[in-house]
Motif scaffolding. Structure first.
Motif: not given
Lengths: 231, 132
Positions: A114, A136-137, A140, A143, A178, A182, B2-3, B5-6, B9, B12, B16
């Motif tokens: 990917f 980055q991927n 994630f 995570l 992550a 990002a 990316a947004a 994922i941010l 994250s 989460f 955590f």
């Protein structure tokens, strides 16, 4: 060259990484958590190698950048294996180790494919961009997998305190990285500020793992439902 | 991408981090406060969030045990984060306020338990010096 702050963080993280393996050996936790300790040993090796390359070629050299990003991607894969071993540990009673290993390898390959597909569309600086995108991927996906593992811990009522702390600290670590990658991809201009953060919170995982190995006995138990934020 | 994922994250991370801090506190919750700690802190009932700063001040008066340094810093950070959650999120979801107050009370209890350990540690040190 990094400043005094950079050197202090580097020394602290090296000591903590070595500390994890020492604590695990002392508390006889090396074999039960072999992949976690292997990851820490690899981190230590990478830190020392980075220091050598930094002194030979300098911080802004191409050699250092390439080594930094590639070793980071490799370490992420190592960490991925450590996470898989935690999955195996949680699902050990269900005899689902083979399925977990197959799933982990499949996800790893899928993430790499990917990331390559995303980067392939912009040919400029293909390799470095690919490594950054892959990291980055991978962080994630790591995570999300840690979150799935945490959900499994709650569902299966896993009570081993040490295992729970290892998983939770890994979750914190993956989230921090992550988010950081990002942010870096969203705001490339803020790279000068963001580059100081990963080494800083890179200290968190070895500190938490060393604490778990040193202070939490293997037979300590805890009701995980008490820890859940959402019930 | 990316947004997305941010945003995920950050959500989460909060979950955590809170669960990790609770796992640190969990062992101390069942530990009752010693008579000495109750006398020094004046805490006779369940610990409250208002007593946190005072107990931390008392803690700083005792000789430090190196293995507790990280724990205390983390719990102090957790206490502050809970304060931020209470002053922001609790305005939208009122039940969060009660939860955050109870959590901050448990942070106080944790610090009081550590204070008890430090008092015992100092007493041992003193006894060793006197006998040596």
């Amino acid at each position: 060259m990094p400043g005094l702050f950079g050197y202090i963080v580097w020394i602290v993280s090296c000591l903590l990484e070595a500390g994890v393996v020492v604590c695990a050996v002392k508390k006889k936790a090396l074999r039960p958590y072999l992949f976690l300790n292997l990851y820490m040993a690899a981190e230590l090796f990478a830190s020392v190698s980075r220091y050598n390359i930094l002194h030979q070629y300098g911080l802004s050299s191409l050699q250092y950048r390439y080594f930094y990003y590639y070793s980071d991607a490799l370490l992420t894969i190592f960490l991925y294996l450590a996470l898989t071993s935690l999955f195996s540990s949680v699902f050990s009673e269900m005899h689902a180790e083979k399925l977990v290993k197959f799933g982990a390898v499949f996800l790893l390959c899928a993430t790499a494919a990917f990331s390559y597909a995303v980067v392939y569309q912009s040919q400029a600086r293909l390799l470095t961009h690919f490594v950054n995108e892959l990291s980055q991927n991978l962080y994630f996906v790591g995570l999300v997998l840690t979150y799935v593992l945490w959900a499994a811990v709650l569902k299966l009522r896993e009570t081993r305190t040490r295992l729970i702390q290892l998983i939770l600290s890994l979750g914190v670590y993956f989230s921090l990285f992550a988010a950081s990658y990002a942010l870096g991809n969203l705001y490339p201009s803020a790279d000068s500020v963001l580059q100081f953060l990963p080494p800083l919170y890179g200290c968190f995982l070895p500190a938490a793992w060393a604490y778990a190995f040193w202070r939490i006995p293997e037979d300590a138990r805890l009701a995980p439902s008490r820890l859940a934020v959402i019930r | 991408m990316a947004a997305f994922i941010l945003a995920c994250s950050v959500i989460f991370l909060l979950q955590f981090f809170i669960s990790y801090c609770r796992s640190l506190i969990a062992a101390s919750v069942r530990e009752p406060l010693s008579q000495e700690v109750q006398e020094v802190t004046g805490m006779t009932r369940a610990a409250t969030e208002e007593e946190f700063a005072r107990v931390v001040q008392l803690l700083q008066l005792c000789p430090e045990r190196p293995e507790e340094r990280g724990e205390i810093s983390l719990i102090r950070a957790y206490f502050r984060i809970l304060g931020v959650i209470r002053s922001t999120l609790a305005r939208i979801i009122p039940s969060v306020e009660r939860w955050a107050s109870a959590e901050r009370g448990q942070c106080t209890h944790f610090v009081a338990v550590v204070l008890g350990r430090r008092i015992a540690f100092s007493r041992n040190l003193f006894a060793q010096q006197m006998s040596g």
